[in-house]
Scaffold this active site. Structure first.
Site, PDB file in Angstrom:
ATOM      1  N   CYS A   2      27.099  43.646  17.493  1.00 55.45           N
ATOM      2  CA  CYS A   2      26.487  42.331  17.352  1.00 55.45           C
ATOM      3  C   CYS A   2      26.997  41.383  18.438  1.00 55.45           C
ATOM      4  CB  CYS A   2      26.735  41.693  16.000  1.00 55.45           C
ATOM      5  SG  CYS A   2      26.012  42.572  14.644  1.00 55.45           S
ATOM      6  N   ARG A  27      27.713  45.741  23.951  1.00 56.73           N
ATOM      7  CA  ARG A  27      28.420  45.815  22.670  1.00 56.73           C
ATOM      8  C   ARG A  27      27.714  46.761  21.686  1.00 56.73           C
ATOM      9  NH1 ARG A  27      31.864  41.223  21.803  1.00 56.73           N
ATOM     10  NH2 ARG A  27      31.441  41.190  19.582  1.00 56.73           N
ATOM     11  N   TRP A  73      23.632  44.946  15.398  1.00 58.12           N
ATOM     12  CA  TRP A  73      23.954  46.368  15.170  1.00 58.12           C
ATOM     13  C   TRP A  73      23.931  46.548  13.666  1.00 58.12           C
ATOM     14  CZ3 TRP A  73      27.688  49.441  12.810  1.00 58.12           C
ATOM     15  CH2 TRP A  73      27.757  50.770  13.243  1.00 58.12           C
ATOM     16  N   ASN A  97      28.081  37.792  13.241  1.00 56.44           N
ATOM     17  CA  ASN A  97      28.751  39.045  13.617  1.00 56.44           C
ATOM     18  C   ASN A  97      29.857  39.269  12.592  1.00 56.44           C
ATOM     19  OD1 ASN A  97      30.097  41.154  14.784  1.00 56.44           O
ATOM     20  ND2 ASN A  97      30.895  39.995  16.514  1.00 56.44           N
ATOM     21  N   GLY A  98      29.857  40.433  11.960  1.00 56.91           N
ATOM     22  CA  GLY A  98      30.888  40.731  10.954  1.00 56.91           C
ATOM     23  C   GLY A  98      30.257  41.291   9.701  1.00 56.91           C
ATOM     24  N   GLU A 476      39.652  64.204  23.511  1.00 54.35           N
ATOM     25  CA  GLU A 476      38.933  63.176  24.266  1.00 54.35           C
ATOM     26  C   GLU A 476      37.751  63.777  25.027  1.00 54.35           C
ATOM     27  OE1 GLU A 476      38.689  60.167  24.083  1.00 54.35           O
ATOM     28  OE2 GLU A 476      37.883  59.443  25.976  1.00 54.35           O
ATOM     29  N   LYS A 480      33.965  62.451  24.440  1.00 58.35           N
ATOM     30  CA  LYS A 480      33.161  61.932  25.552  1.00 58.35           C
ATOM     31  C   LYS A 480      31.800  62.618  25.584  1.00 58.35           C
ATOM     32  CE  LYS A 480      34.651  59.327  26.390  1.00 58.35           C
ATOM     33  NZ  LYS A 480      35.241  58.170  26.014  1.00 58.35           N
ATOM     34  N   GLU A 483      29.542  61.783  22.304  1.00 62.36           N
ATOM     35  CA  GLU A 483      29.043  60.417  22.094  1.00 62.36           C
ATOM     36  C   GLU A 483      27.917  60.041  23.050  1.00 62.36           C
ATOM     37  OE1 GLU A 483      31.775  57.102  22.625  1.00 62.36           O
ATOM     38  OE2 GLU A 483      32.852  58.169  24.199  1.00 62.36           O
ATOM     39  N   HIS A 499      41.375  81.401  12.827  1.00 62.93           N
ATOM     40  CA  HIS A 499      41.484  81.153  11.385  1.00 62.93           C
ATOM     41  C   HIS A 499      40.166  80.626  10.812  1.00 62.93           C
ATOM     42  CE1 HIS A 499      45.684  82.160  11.509  1.00 62.93           C
ATOM     43  NE2 HIS A 499      45.805  81.391  12.573  1.00 62.93           N
ATOM     44  N   LYS A 596      30.168  48.994  21.363  1.00 64.41           N
ATOM     45  CA  LYS A 596      31.355  48.976  22.213  1.00 64.41           C
ATOM     46  C   LYS A 596      32.556  48.433  21.454  1.00 64.41           C
ATOM     47  CE  LYS A 596      33.584  49.302  26.139  1.00 64.41           C
ATOM     48  NZ  LYS A 596      34.044  50.667  26.474  1.00 64.41           N
TER      49      LYS A 596
HETATM   50  O1  M6R Z   1      38.066  48.786  21.653  1.00 62.56           O
HETATM   51  P1  M6R Z   1      38.846  49.929  21.110  1.00 62.56           P
HETATM   52  O2  M6R Z   1      39.628  50.654  22.138  1.00 62.56           O
HETATM   53  O3  M6R Z   1      39.743  49.533  19.953  1.00 62.56           O
HETATM   54  O4  M6R Z   1      37.775  50.935  20.543  1.00 62.56           O
HETATM   55  C1  M6R Z   1      38.154  52.091  19.863  1.00 62.56           C
HETATM   56  C2  M6R Z   1      36.993  53.066  19.764  1.00 62.56           C
HETATM   57  O5  M6R Z   1      35.925  52.474  19.101  1.00 62.56           O
HETATM   58  C3  M6R Z   1      36.535  53.551  21.143  1.00 62.56           C
HETATM   59  O6  M6R Z   1      37.571  54.148  21.872  1.00 62.56           O
HETATM   60  C4  M6R Z   1      35.375  54.553  20.982  1.00 62.56           C
HETATM   61  O7  M6R Z   1      35.842  55.730  20.424  1.00 62.56           O
HETATM   62  C5  M6R Z   1      34.700  54.790  22.333  1.00 62.56           C
HETATM   63  N1  M6R Z   1      33.288  54.745  22.178  1.00 62.56           N
HETATM   64  C6  M6R Z   1      34.988  56.114  22.911  1.00 62.56           C
HETATM   65  O8  M6R Z   1      34.389  56.249  24.155  1.00 62.56           O
END
Ligand code: M6R
Length: 601
Positions: A2, A27, A73, A97-98, A476, A480, A483, A499, A596
């Protein structure tokens, strides 16, 4: 997650609001809307999907100078026009927002008073509550004040009232809101990029404060409704940081900035001498136990840091995702430090974990990218990562900067705990100095990773495997890829496959096997051979040349000290994910369903 932009000024506002919303697109959102004052009335235009859909409905020439805009969002109810903000009930129009946790109770109460609701949102309930309280208080400020005391949850609000068409009101609790001014008017916004076309100076609205904004002034009322003044902060980053320049995507631009980001972060804390580390990290000496808490990729840097701090600095570390940690029993003692890692500094779960630790009188350190963000301001200590604004939803350069800070912390604590010989320290320092060149070299090798991406992008699932530190890197790498490309990619400890998971390996299933840890590499290679024997398509990622051929593709990365190695390991995985997503024509910078800055629980 948002975005809010409000403007009250002396110039046409629709272009200003629209460009502000564009700047907040990163965002994450799935519908958008604007409420503007025209002919002394509040007019609302909303549309689902991307901003471009809203743009088609807007009159950019209309002589309106006051408006609030929003990108939503979806949390409560689908992404459709009815649920899109702004929401108007009676005299009040609101963007939010929230999340309001007690909205059902409030909705029931207001329904009994005769209010009817069109949407499924919690935000519409805020508009109704404001309208109801205004009827009781007969004063806008008092109605907002009464409303804020009845809301439970997190909220940043932009508010218009049809009885006062010269002002915009703003209120916030737990979700961020900034205020800004320039010669032609005044702003409220969720984040700095929304104002950068006009000014780089901003005020941070504090929790439970109310602001009144018109074309001349910004007035701030504290939680007791007393007028207060706040000083302006200055954003010193370049505006070009929030523009794509010649890159096709922000993600690619941000990966290409990684050598610079690394240098900026190192230079902030380390001048080549251990003395500089002592000056910047000396406060860490007294903590014997560390909890690292974060979400998503930031959590993965915590998994890597746990491995580094335990193995090299001999410090006990507990790492947990914030959404679990905040509700968990924590075994704190007086020597515990809780480290919160966050790019945005606004992640709701990470912020809640910080508050939990503070509540228990435990000291907190924030490793944060966004300057003046809530996590940065509320923690006892802050170490900023110097990544600059990160726009792509998938984090790359901010992740690398977090790893960089953890590497320096590990070096420092290993040194003061006498865990490294002076020769080893000298070698690490040499590696620190040569790393920008190696980072650039890895980025420049992109064609190698792109060729591999071209071979695997049509697969429905991809596995990442590794042991120890390399399992953390796998986590990670897998995040990546999934997502941004929507391919089901999962990370496993290499030794754990047999396992259960190995049953998923079929002919040509891609397995990305990471092996940079010399101590355990032979064990990892045995596990790789097990999947190869089942006809997996093996992409071997290592800093060590293999003795025989058990892979289909080999991504050779430069070898540096393990304290620094993960900084290099992640780069090919980021670029591989990028190209797979590009081949699949995915919306790389704004993947579906993601935001974001995750400001709700
Ligand atoms: O702003 P932040 O680092 O606290 O965000 C944490 C996660 O939401 C963020 O790392 C998310 O997993 C990313 N989309 C990964 O690329």
């Amino acid at each position: 997650m948002c975005g809010i932009v409000g403007f009250a000024g002396k110039t046409k506002c629709i272009p200003i609001i629209y460009s502000g919303l564009e700047a907040l697109e990163y965002r994450g959102y799935d519908s958008a809307g604007i409420a503007y004052i025209y002919n002394d009335k509040i007019n609302i235009i909303k549309e689902k999907g991307k901003l471009i859909n809203l743009k088609k409905k807007l009159d950019f020439d209309i002589n309106s100078t006051i408006a609030i805009g929003h990108t939503r969002w979806a949390t409560h109810g689908n992404a459709n026009i009815t649920n899109a903000h702004p929401h108007q009930v009676g005299k009040f129009t609101v963007v939010h927002n929230g999340i309001i946790e007690n909205y059902i109770e409030l909705k029931n109460k207001l329904s009994k008073k005769g209010y009817q609701f069109k949407s499924e949102t919690d935000t519409e309930v805020i508009s109704a509550l404001l309208d109801y309280n205004y009827k009781l208080e007969k004063d806008i400020l008092k109605a907002i004040d009464k409303t804020k005391k009845e809301l439970i949850g997190s909220f940043a609000l932009g508010i218009l009232c049809s009885d006062d068409i010269k002002d915009i009101y703003a209120l916030r609790y737990s979700s961020p809101l900034i205020l800004a001014s320039f010669t032609n008017g005044n702003f409220l916004a969720s984040d700095i990029p929304a104002i950068l076309n006009y000014t780089n100076k901003y005020i941070i609205l504090e929790n439970l404060e109310i602001a009144k904004i018109n074309k001349e002034t910004i007035t701030i009322y504290n939680k007791d409704l007393k007028e207060v003044k706040h000083s302006y902060h200055t954003y010193n980053g370049e505006k070009s940081n929030v523009q794509k320049n010649s890159y096709e995507h922000f993600m690619l631009k941000e990966i290409n900035e990684e050598d610079k980001v690394y240098k900026n972060t190192i230079n902030s804390y380390f001048d080549g001498t251990l003395k500089s580390l002592n000056e910047n990290f000396g406060f860490l000496k007294k903590y014997k136990k560390i909890d690292i808490v974060a979400c998503g990729s930031a959590y993965h840097t915590g998994v890597i840091a746990k491995s580094l701090l335990e193995n090299y600095a001999n410090i006990k570390v507990y790492t947990e995702v914030a959404s679990e940690y905040r509700y968990k029993k924590c075994f704190y003692d007086k020597d515990t430090l809780v480290i919160l890692v966050s790019q945005s500094g606004e992640t709701a779960d990470t912020l809640a974990a910080l508050r939990k630790a503070k509540n228990d009188k435990i000291k907190t350190l924030a490793i944060v990218n966004a300057i003046d963000s809530s996590i940065a301001r509320e923690a006892d200590y802050v170490l900023y990562t110097k990544a600059g604004p990160e726009i792509a939803v998938a984090t790359t350069k901010a992740y690398l900067a977090q790893l960089t800070v953890f590497s320096l912390i590990t070096l420092y604590l290993a040194y003061i705990n006498n865990q490294l010989s002076s020769k080893e320290i000298d070698n690490i320092i040499k590696d620190i100095i040569k790393l920008p060149r190696l980072i650039k070299k890895e980025i420049n090798n992109y064609q190698i990773y792109y060729n591999i991406a071209d071979k695997i992008y049509e697969n429905k699932q991809v596995f990442f495997i590794g042991r120890g530190l390399d399992y953390a890197n796998s986590l990670e790498g897998a995040l990546k890829l999934k997502e941004i490309s929507y391919i089901n990619s999962v990370a496993y400890q290499a030794g754990e496959l047999k396992h259960g998971t190995i049953s998923l390996i079929e002919n040509k299933t891609p397995v990305i096997a990471i092996a940079t840890d010399e101590v355990i590499i032979d064990k990892t290679i045995s596990n790789i051979k097990e999947v190869k024997a089942r006809n997996a398509y093996v992409i071997y990622v290592s800093s060590i040349n293999p003795k025989d051929i058990f892979y289909d593709d080999f991504i050779k990365i430069e070898k540096v000290h393990p304290i620094l190695q993960s900084i290099l390991t992640i780069i090919p995985l980021q670029l591989l994910a990028y190209k797979v997503a590009k081949n699949n024509k995915c919306d790389i910078d704004k993947p579906r369903n993601l935001a974001k800055s995750v400001t709700v629980e």
